[in-house]
Structures are given as C-alpha cells and as structure tokens.
Scaffold this motif. Structure first.
Motif, PDB file in Angstrom:
ATOM      1  N   TYR A  23     -28.272  64.227 -53.292  1.00  0.00           N
ATOM      2  CA  TYR A  23     -27.840  63.641 -52.037  1.00  0.00           C
ATOM      3  C   TYR A  23     -28.262  62.176 -51.961  1.00  0.00           C
ATOM      4  O   TYR A  23     -29.290  61.779 -52.509  1.00  0.00           O
ATOM      5  N   LYS A  24     -27.475  61.384 -51.257  1.00  0.00           N
ATOM      6  CA  LYS A  24     -27.826  60.006 -50.949  1.00  0.00           C
ATOM      7  C   LYS A  24     -27.822  59.835 -49.434  1.00  0.00           C
ATOM      8  O   LYS A  24     -27.144  60.570 -48.713  1.00  0.00           O
ATOM      9  N   LYS A  25     -28.596  58.867 -48.968  1.00  0.00           N
ATOM     10  CA  LYS A  25     -28.648  58.627 -47.536  1.00  0.00           C
ATOM     11  C   LYS A  25     -28.766  57.133 -47.254  1.00  0.00           C
ATOM     12  O   LYS A  25     -29.264  56.367 -48.069  1.00  0.00           O
ATOM     13  N   ILE A  26     -28.268  56.752 -46.081  1.00  0.00           N
ATOM     14  CA  ILE A  26     -28.533  55.427 -45.539  1.00  0.00           C
ATOM     15  C   ILE A  26     -29.012  55.630 -44.108  1.00  0.00           C
ATOM     16  O   ILE A  26     -28.534  56.527 -43.406  1.00  0.00           O
ATOM     17  N   GLN A  27     -29.983  54.822 -43.689  1.00  0.00           N
ATOM     18  CA  GLN A  27     -30.520  54.966 -42.348  1.00  0.00           C
ATOM     19  C   GLN A  27     -30.823  53.602 -41.756  1.00  0.00           C
ATOM     20  O   GLN A  27     -30.944  52.608 -42.474  1.00  0.00           O
TER      21      GLN A  27
ATOM     22  N   VAL B  76     -24.517  55.545 -38.225  1.00  0.00           N
ATOM     23  CA  VAL B  76     -23.852  56.617 -37.485  1.00  0.00           C
ATOM     24  C   VAL B  76     -22.462  56.756 -38.097  1.00  0.00           C
ATOM     25  O   VAL B  76     -21.565  55.952 -37.816  1.00  0.00           O
ATOM     26  N   PRO B  77     -22.243  57.723 -38.967  1.00  0.00           N
ATOM     27  CA  PRO B  77     -21.000  57.782 -39.741  1.00  0.00           C
ATOM     28  C   PRO B  77     -19.844  58.383 -38.946  1.00  0.00           C
ATOM     29  O   PRO B  77     -20.041  59.104 -37.962  1.00  0.00           O
TER      30      PRO B  77
ATOM     31  N   ALA C  66     -31.325  57.230 -37.507  1.00  0.00           N
ATOM     32  CA  ALA C  66     -29.975  57.763 -37.653  1.00  0.00           C
ATOM     33  C   ALA C  66     -29.676  57.757 -39.150  1.00  0.00           C
ATOM     34  O   ALA C  66     -29.722  56.707 -39.789  1.00  0.00           O
ATOM     35  N   ILE C  67     -29.367  58.932 -39.701  1.00  0.00           N
ATOM     36  CA  ILE C  67     -29.248  59.057 -41.153  1.00  0.00           C
ATOM     37  C   ILE C  67     -27.874  59.621 -41.519  1.00  0.00           C
ATOM     38  O   ILE C  67     -27.494  60.713 -41.071  1.00  0.00           O
ATOM     39  N   SER C  68     -27.153  58.887 -42.342  1.00  0.00           N
ATOM     40  CA  SER C  68     -25.880  59.345 -42.884  1.00  0.00           C
ATOM     41  C   SER C  68     -26.118  59.887 -44.287  1.00  0.00           C
ATOM     42  O   SER C  68     -26.495  59.141 -45.192  1.00  0.00           O
ATOM     43  N   TRP C  69     -25.920  61.203 -44.450  1.00  0.00           N
ATOM     44  CA  TRP C  69     -26.148  61.882 -45.733  1.00  0.00           C
ATOM     45  C   TRP C  69     -24.817  62.170 -46.418  1.00  0.00           C
ATOM     46  O   TRP C  69     -23.820  62.472 -45.764  1.00  0.00           O
TER      47      TRP C  69
ATOM     48  N   GLU D 159     -20.825  67.104 -49.829  1.00  0.00           N
ATOM     49  CA  GLU D 159     -21.164  67.296 -48.412  1.00  0.00           C
ATOM     50  C   GLU D 159     -21.362  65.961 -47.717  1.00  0.00           C
ATOM     51  O   GLU D 159     -21.816  64.990 -48.310  1.00  0.00           O
ATOM     52  N   ARG D 160     -21.050  65.951 -46.426  1.00  0.00           N
ATOM     53  CA  ARG D 160     -21.309  64.796 -45.566  1.00  0.00           C
ATOM     54  C   ARG D 160     -21.816  65.299 -44.237  1.00  0.00           C
ATOM     55  O   ARG D 160     -21.224  66.200 -43.632  1.00  0.00           O
ATOM     56  N   TRP D 161     -22.941  64.720 -43.786  1.00  0.00           N
ATOM     57  CA  TRP D 161     -23.440  65.123 -42.472  1.00  0.00           C
ATOM     58  C   TRP D 161     -24.289  64.016 -41.867  1.00  0.00           C
ATOM     59  O   TRP D 161     -24.761  63.115 -42.549  1.00  0.00           O
ATOM     60  N   PHE D 162     -24.462  64.127 -40.543  1.00  0.00           N
ATOM     61  CA  PHE D 162     -25.215  63.146 -39.762  1.00  0.00           C
ATOM     62  C   PHE D 162     -26.467  63.802 -39.195  1.00  0.00           C
ATOM     63  O   PHE D 162     -26.378  64.789 -38.465  1.00  0.00           O
ATOM     64  N   GLU D 163     -27.621  63.275 -39.560  1.00  0.00           N
ATOM     65  CA  GLU D 163     -28.906  63.717 -39.010  1.00  0.00           C
ATOM     66  C   GLU D 163     -29.389  62.670 -38.014  1.00  0.00           C
ATOM     67  O   GLU D 163     -29.400  61.476 -38.312  1.00  0.00           O
TER      68      GLU D 163
END
Length: 300
Positions: free
Chosen positions: A199-203, A249-250, A189-192, A169-173
């Motif tokens: 799951y991994k994230k960068i913010q 912001v992916p 701004a979190i790219s999951w 999965e890929r999504w933007f929170e």
C-alpha cells in the motif's frame, strides 16, 4: 482550552461564516466539562458544512458493547474487520461513559464490516462527527485515537472499484485525533491505495499542534467533511484547528461510508493508562449528488 487562542484571523473567518458566536458559546460549554451526548444543538463544525440533520447522539455505556463483533442491536463493537476482537477484560463501566484499558477498542460498525445500530457517515453528503474522551495520564507513550474508516475497506475488498487493476484498493482514512505525537492534537487525512501488502499513502503535512493539550481533561475532538470541496476541518473543544483538502482527501471518499473507532493504543507499550469514552454525536447534510448507499456482500 483557551478561548483567546482564537486568532483575529480565525474570528474574522468565522464571522464571515456566521459562526463566531456559536464557536465561542460552544467552546465555553465544552470547556466547562458538559457532556456532548446531552446536547442536541448542532455544533459549529456541523453548521460550517450545513450538516444540520442529527444522525445519532449517545452517552456510551458498557452494556452497549458487543464482544462477539457481529450481534445485532448493539451500538459498539470491540473489534474491527482488519484486527482481532478485544476481550471484555479491557473494558469497564464509568459514571460518565465506558473505560477502555490499554489495547481496548470500540467501533460503531460490526467486526464483520457491516453496519451496526448507528448509521454510517456517507461520503456523498457533508457530515460532522465529534467524540468526547479523557485519558488517565499525559504520558507520551499513550496513543489514544479517535478516527474514521470506510466500511468498504474489509476482507471482501469492497474498496476495489471498476476500472482499477485486480486487487487494487483505494480508501480514505480520517484520523480525528491521535495522542503521543506532540504536545497537542494530531490530525491526519490519509489517502491509501495499492495492492496488499504494498500500500501507498499520502497525508496532510504538519498535522501536529504545538499548543499543549491536557488529555486528562474531557476533550471534544471533531471533524467536518465536505464532498463538494473534498475538504475536512478539524475541531477541538468547539474551535477549528486545522484544515486539509485534495489530494489528501481523495475523490474516492465520495463513494465510501464511514464508521467511528475509539481506541486506547500505545506507541511502545511502556505506560499503562485508561481512556474514558464519554460521548459521541454526528450530523449530516444533503447529498451533493444521487445517493450511493453501501451495498455489503453477504449477510451480516
């Protein structure tokens, strides 16, 4: 809010964008406690990204809330697809909005992850959205949140895209504001990405303002988004406070469609408090490329 907290650099930037006058006027209006849901004028954050088409503007009322999570004809729902529904006991009426007790949540999409009465914010178009809220105390245990999630992130796994591994999965929170992380606003701004539950994230770094914010006063938390530059800018009471861009912001944000969540969370469940949701309004601009409307699977 202090108008003079706008630095000369920011005023110069806004003057270049043609927004210095609108920002000051908007800040004065919002500092005076006016309800944004009664103002049809596009705010500076909308103008900054060319989002001048009004999508919706609303003064929330308790009668607008659906507690089944799936009924048609409602503006707000007491649950989301990735969390249990909240019961009516966590909600109450207010003269200027809807009151959420600790644990309450309102979303503009159904808990079935299908659109509600309000349109989704399309990631292939610039948009701006803001919500006006106040809470009953400034206790740091309080975790009020105003945030956006893509409707594609749901049990049907519509955030799995062609060419990605099975179940990836890929999504933007986009967290417009969260309380209790510092003296001021907290904007992320979190790219999951990943396969559940790994799951991994960068913010974005440094998301928390050191400027104290009185959350017991009506505050307007907003965010503008540009698909052209994959960037977001957060706004507080009509003034810009922070920016973020790729990779936080992916690219996948351009293919997703977002809804609003307002929630009265808690960090450690120590403090009881209430959140008053007083208004929301959203604006959009022209699509940067051919439209890609949401295609949910199954009936609402």
């Amino acid at each position: 809010m202090h108008l003079f907290s706008l630095s000369p650099w920011r005023l110069g930037l806004l003057a270049t964008l043609g927004l210095a006058g609108p920002v000051l006027a908007q800040a004065q209006t919002q500092a005076g406690g006016a309800l944004i849901c009664e103002d049809a004028t596009p705010p500076p954050g909308a103008l900054q990204v060319g989002a001048v088409q009004a999508l919706f503007r609303d003064c929330p009322r308790l009668g607008d809330v659906d507690f089944t999570g799936k009924a048609d004809g409602h503006k707000y729902y007491s649950g989301v697809s990735f969390a249990p529904l909240k019961g009516p006991s966590l909600y109450g009426p207010a003269d200027d909005g809807v009151v959420l007790k600790r644990g309450g949540l309102l979303a503009t999409a159904k808990a079935t992850a299908h659109p509600g009465q309000f349109p989704l914010l399309r990631g292939d178009r610039p948009f701006y959205i803001e919500a006006q809220v106040a809470i009953s105390s400034n206790d740091r245990d309080n975790f009020p949140a105003v945030w956006l999630m893509p409707i594609e992130h749901n049990p049907r796994m519509e955030d799995v895209y062609e060419g990605d591994p099975k179940g990836f999965e890929r999504w933007f929170e986009l967290d417009i504001d969260e309380g209790g992380f510092g003296p001021g606003g907290h904007h992320t701004a979190i790219s999951w990405s990943g396969i559940y539950p790994h799951y991994k994230k960068i913010q974005n770094p440094n998301p928390t303002s050191k400027e104290p914010l009185d959350r017991t006063q009506p505050n307007v938390f907003g965010v503008s988004y540009s698909p052209d530059t994959l960037s977001v800018r957060w706004w507080l009471n009509g003034r810009p406070v922070l920016e973020a861009s790729h990779p936080y912001v992916p690219e996948i944000a351009r293919r997703q469609n977002f809804y609003l969540i307002v929630s009265a969370q808690s960090h450690k469940n120590i403090s009881d408090y209430t959140l008053t949701f007083m208004g929301v309004r959203a604006f959009a601009g022209e699509a940067a490329r051919p439209a890609r409307p949401p295609q949910p699977r199954g009936a609402p």
